[in-house]
Design a protein around this motif. Structure first.
Motif, PDB file in Angstrom:
ATOM      1  N   THR A   4     -19.804 -43.079 136.226  1.00  0.00           N
ATOM      2  CA  THR A   4     -19.202 -43.881 137.286  1.00  0.00           C
ATOM      3  C   THR A   4     -17.877 -43.259 137.691  1.00  0.00           C
ATOM      4  OG1 THR A   4     -18.459 -46.099 137.932  1.00  0.00           O
ATOM      5  CG2 THR A   4     -18.044 -45.433 135.646  1.00  0.00           C
ATOM      6  N   TYR A   5     -17.610 -43.289 139.006  1.00  0.00           N
ATOM      7  CA  TYR A   5     -16.331 -42.807 139.532  1.00  0.00           C
ATOM      8  C   TYR A   5     -16.023 -43.647 140.763  1.00  0.00           C
ATOM      9  CZ  TYR A   5     -12.546 -39.544 140.620  1.00  0.00           C
ATOM     10  OH  TYR A   5     -11.300 -38.967 140.854  1.00  0.00           O
ATOM     11  N   LYS A  90     -13.293 -55.117 146.835  1.00  0.00           N
ATOM     12  CA  LYS A  90     -13.970 -55.904 145.796  1.00  0.00           C
ATOM     13  C   LYS A  90     -15.407 -56.210 146.230  1.00  0.00           C
ATOM     14  CE  LYS A  90     -13.580 -60.187 143.101  1.00  0.00           C
ATOM     15  NZ  LYS A  90     -12.775 -61.417 142.871  1.00  0.00           N
ATOM     16  N   GLN A  91     -15.574 -56.506 147.509  1.00  0.00           N
ATOM     17  CA  GLN A  91     -16.897 -56.821 148.041  1.00  0.00           C
ATOM     18  C   GLN A  91     -17.819 -55.610 148.039  1.00  0.00           C
ATOM     19  OE1 GLN A  91     -16.843 -58.192 152.101  1.00  0.00           O
ATOM     20  NE2 GLN A  91     -19.077 -58.456 152.198  1.00  0.00           N
ATOM     21  N   TRP A  92     -17.263 -54.407 148.375  1.00  0.00           N
ATOM     22  CA  TRP A  92     -18.099 -53.223 148.563  1.00  0.00           C
ATOM     23  C   TRP A  92     -17.867 -52.144 147.503  1.00  0.00           C
ATOM     24  CZ3 TRP A  92     -22.075 -53.666 151.622  1.00  0.00           C
ATOM     25  CH2 TRP A  92     -22.039 -54.599 152.655  1.00  0.00           C
ATOM     26  N   ARG A  93     -17.234 -52.508 146.388  1.00  0.00           N
ATOM     27  CA  ARG A  93     -16.896 -51.505 145.370  1.00  0.00           C
ATOM     28  C   ARG A  93     -18.131 -50.716 144.914  1.00  0.00           C
ATOM     29  NH1 ARG A  93     -13.707 -54.341 142.285  1.00  0.00           N
ATOM     30  NH2 ARG A  93     -11.823 -53.350 143.076  1.00  0.00           N
ATOM     31  N   HIS A  94     -19.274 -51.368 144.789  1.00  0.00           N
ATOM     32  CA  HIS A  94     -20.474 -50.685 144.313  1.00  0.00           C
ATOM     33  C   HIS A  94     -20.928 -49.590 145.264  1.00  0.00           C
ATOM     34  CE1 HIS A  94     -21.707 -53.845 147.045  1.00  0.00           C
ATOM     35  NE2 HIS A  94     -22.932 -53.340 147.118  1.00  0.00           N
ATOM     36  N   ASP A 100     -23.024 -44.053 141.576  1.00  0.00           N
ATOM     37  CA  ASP A 100     -23.836 -45.257 141.447  1.00  0.00           C
ATOM     38  C   ASP A 100     -25.320 -44.871 141.425  1.00  0.00           C
ATOM     39  OD1 ASP A 100     -23.803 -48.366 141.732  1.00  0.00           O
ATOM     40  OD2 ASP A 100     -25.348 -47.673 143.123  1.00  0.00           O
ATOM     41  N   GLU A 101     -26.109 -45.521 140.562  1.00  0.00           N
ATOM     42  CA  GLU A 101     -27.503 -45.130 140.390  1.00  0.00           C
ATOM     43  C   GLU A 101     -28.361 -45.467 141.608  1.00  0.00           C
ATOM     44  OE1 GLU A 101     -28.955 -46.777 136.771  1.00  0.00           O
ATOM     45  OE2 GLU A 101     -27.665 -45.533 135.496  1.00  0.00           O
ATOM     46  N   GLU A 102     -27.991 -46.513 142.356  1.00  0.00           N
ATOM     47  CA  GLU A 102     -28.806 -46.919 143.499  1.00  0.00           C
ATOM     48  C   GLU A 102     -28.274 -46.364 144.816  1.00  0.00           C
ATOM     49  OE1 GLU A 102     -29.322 -51.102 143.621  1.00  0.00           O
ATOM     50  OE2 GLU A 102     -30.274 -51.222 141.639  1.00  0.00           O
ATOM     51  N   PRO A 109     -29.967 -40.466 146.989  1.00  0.00           N
ATOM     52  CA  PRO A 109     -30.678 -40.143 145.748  1.00  0.00           C
ATOM     53  C   PRO A 109     -32.182 -40.039 145.998  1.00  0.00           C
ATOM     54  CG  PRO A 109     -30.107 -42.456 145.781  1.00  0.00           C
ATOM     55  CD  PRO A 109     -29.505 -41.865 147.023  1.00  0.00           C
ATOM     56  N   GLY A 110     -32.890 -39.491 144.991  1.00  0.00           N
ATOM     57  CA  GLY A 110     -34.346 -39.466 145.053  1.00  0.00           C
ATOM     58  C   GLY A 110     -34.949 -38.178 145.564  1.00  0.00           C
ATOM     59  N   MET A 111     -34.135 -37.158 145.898  1.00  0.00           N
ATOM     60  CA  MET A 111     -34.697 -35.883 146.336  1.00  0.00           C
ATOM     61  C   MET A 111     -35.151 -35.067 145.133  1.00  0.00           C
ATOM     62  SD  MET A 111     -32.200 -34.775 149.506  1.00  0.00           S
ATOM     63  CE  MET A 111     -30.647 -35.158 148.691  1.00  0.00           C
ATOM     64  N   PRO A 112     -36.121 -34.154 145.308  1.00  0.00           N
ATOM     65  CA  PRO A 112     -36.674 -33.399 144.183  1.00  0.00           C
ATOM     66  C   PRO A 112     -35.631 -32.549 143.469  1.00  0.00           C
ATOM     67  CG  PRO A 112     -38.088 -33.193 146.115  1.00  0.00           C
ATOM     68  CD  PRO A 112     -36.831 -33.854 146.572  1.00  0.00           C
ATOM     69  N   GLU A 113     -35.710 -32.499 142.150  1.00  0.00           N
ATOM     70  CA  GLU A 113     -34.797 -31.711 141.332  1.00  0.00           C
ATOM     71  C   GLU A 113     -34.855 -30.230 141.679  1.00  0.00           C
ATOM     72  OE1 GLU A 113     -32.058 -30.693 138.402  1.00  0.00           O
ATOM     73  OE2 GLU A 113     -32.628 -32.704 139.080  1.00  0.00           O
TER      74      GLU A 113
END
Length: 533
Positions: A4-5, A90-94, A100-102, A109-113
């Motif tokens: 996390t950062y 505070k509302q949009w910190r994620h 963030d994983e999502e 996220p979700g592109m091929p390695e």
């Protein structure tokens, strides 16, 4: 392992503080402490411009402002509301978490390695593949990792300034579209602190009225439900445009030996791109005019950096509105300056103020970055509301350009006479051009005028009519001295023989005639002044 950062609390934005020291601040700190920050400043002009556009998107989301009255209230307040800023983050910190994983910030996220590459993919100045080496000397065989804070900064710049060209795609290699700011010189108005800088670049923002861009449920990218896709679309509005995701990017972090977070691998692919007939008028960019634009070409192309041309020679692009002069259709200044002109006309900002102007961007060719620039000048705001004043400056700049062209013609005439022997023989025009290029040193002429231009720019608004004529006459005198200096520099490259001496006499006679016509009006003014004295 999860990472996390949080960009709202981690220090990652480089700031020059009021005391002159550099500090890295978080998103929350940089906005809350904006009156104490002199400026946001990164070693990369692309990062500096991108950071300001991120901050502007946040302030627009919080404040609008829908009209100049709200803008004036903000200006007089002298600071942003701390509670408003903290509540929003505070509302949009994620959505501001870099890992963030999502929904990692500014990423997909979700592109091929298998698409992973070195972190040099993030920065167009870093050595990668066959890119020119500008300031970085890493290699693909031993790529340098980047810190989380640097990765965040480079992420912003990559989304805003990516060049077009071949990049990795799911099916192999594909041609990517350029990002919105790749061909543009970005203008940033600067106040005496970051708060004022952001306000000076803050446009009226009224989504309902489509101001400053047509709107359909506009919001910045972190508030949108979907991530970037490899599809064409128009921006939802101004905030979507300011935070445009031109690339699908994904950072792959790991821990270093000290427990910090570094980024050793990056995935980069084509993101969202504009329809072929969509050309948004960037509010922070001066625009030219292309009257015979073909289908798929921008009829109002942004002004861009040229390797051989300094900013001050194009300073009219920061002042003039869309108009015609002597039958020539002119471009227009950035909308941010037009908005500031309205504020000056309405007395909200004094016309006696002098505003700092930074122009930032890159120069590229065939998907390669040749250089980037961050140029500065001081602009008296009187130029934004006084067409006569701009006209005088236009005359001064036109004189310098006309004299430079006269010098170029004289040098070419000299080269032709040297090669032909002055006997009327036909000469190889490629050889003439090659010799002329070796003799003429236009950079010396322009660099000699450059230090005097700021003084002229500052003097004209403060002078009366007589004083302005005198300042213009002094400028003409300087132009005349420097063109002769450049001419003598060109002659120094010739051998001392009869053929060259005859060629010099012929070419110099033509230069004298040209300069006589160009400088005559200014010498007549000087003569009139001398007689009246």
């Amino acid at each position: 392992m999860s990472f996390t950062y949080d960009l709202t609390s981690e220090p990652w934005i480089p700031c020059l503080m009021g005391a002159g020291d550099m500090r890295d601040l978080s998103l929350t700190e940089v906005l809350v402490e904006a009156p104490q920050v002199r400026e946001v400043l990164d070693s990369s002009p692309l990062v500096t411009a991108s950071l300001h556009r991120l901050l502007l998107a946040i302030i627009h989301r919080l404040y609008g402002p829908r009209d100049d009255e709200v803008w004036e209230e903000m200006w007089l307040a002298g600071r942003f509301e701390e509670g408003l800023i903290r509540d929003y983050f505070k509302q949009w910190r994620h959505r501001f978490d870099l890992f963030d994983e999502e929904r990692p910030f500014y990423q997909t996220p979700g592109m091929p390695e298998k698409m992973s590459g070195a972190p040099s993919l993030l920065a167009q100045d870093m050595a990668a593949g066959n890119n020119d080496t500008l300031f970085d000397h890493s290699a693909d065989s031993s790529p340098a990792v980047v810190s989380a804070s640097k990765a965040a900064r480079l992420l912003l710049a990559r989304q805003a300034f990516s060049l077009g060209g071949l990049i990795t795609a799911e099916g192999g290699r594909a041609s990517a579209k350029a990002a919105p700011l790749a061909p543009a010189a970005i203008t940033l108005l600067q106040g005496d602190n970051l708060f004022r800088t952001l306000l000076l670049n803050l446009m009226r923002y009224d989504p309902g009225a489509g101001d400053p861009l047509p709107c359909s449920d506009d919001c910045p990218t972190w508030e949108q439900n979907a991530t970037a896709t490899d599809e064409e679309r128009a921006p939802k509005g101004y905030l979507d445009y300011l935070t445009w995701q031109s690339r699908r990017l994904f950072l792959q972090p790991e821990s270093d030996s000290g427990g910090g977070i570094v980024v050793p691998k990056v995935i980069l692919a084509q993101g969202s791109y504009f329809p072929s007939n969509y050309f948004p008028w960037d509010t922070m960019t001066p625009h030219g005019v292309k009257e015979k634009a073909l289908v798929g070409q921008d009829p109002r192309p942004p002004v861009r950096f040229l390797a051989w041309r300094a900013l001050w020679r194009d300073s009219l692009a920061l002042m003039q509105t869309h108009s015609e002069v002597a039958g020539e259709t002119l471009g227009s200044r950035p909308e941010t300056l037009s908005h500031l002109a309205v504020l000056v006309e309405n007395g909200i900002v004094s016309r006696r103020e002098v505003c700092g102007v930074s122009v930032l961007g890159l120069c590229s060719k065939q998907a390669k970055v040749h250089f980037w620039r961050h140029e500065r000048m001081s602009l008296p705001l009187a130029y934004l509301v006084d067409d006569a004043l701009v006209g005088i400056l236009r005359t001064a700049l036109a004189l310098a350009e006309d004299v430079a062209r006269a010098l170029g013609r004289a040098v070419r005439s000299l080269a032709d006479a040297v090669l032909s022997g002055g006997e009327g023989r036909r000469t190889d025009q490629d050889a003439v051009a090659q010799l002329a290029d070796s003799l003429e040193q236009p950079a010396g002429y322009w660099s000699s005028l450059e230090p005097a231009f700021p003084a002229l720019l500052q003097a004209l608004p403060e002078a009366d009519e007589v004083g302005r004529e005198a300042a213009l006459g002094d400028w003409a005198g300087l132009v005349e001295r420097e063109v002769w200096s450049a001419w003598h520099d060109a002659l120094a490259g010739l051998p001392d023989n009869g053929r060259c001496l005859r060629a010099i006499v012929t070419a110099e006679r033509g230069l004298l005639r040209s300069l006589g016509l160009l400088l005559k009006p200014y010498k007549e003014v000087k003569d009139d002044e001398a007689q009246s004295a």
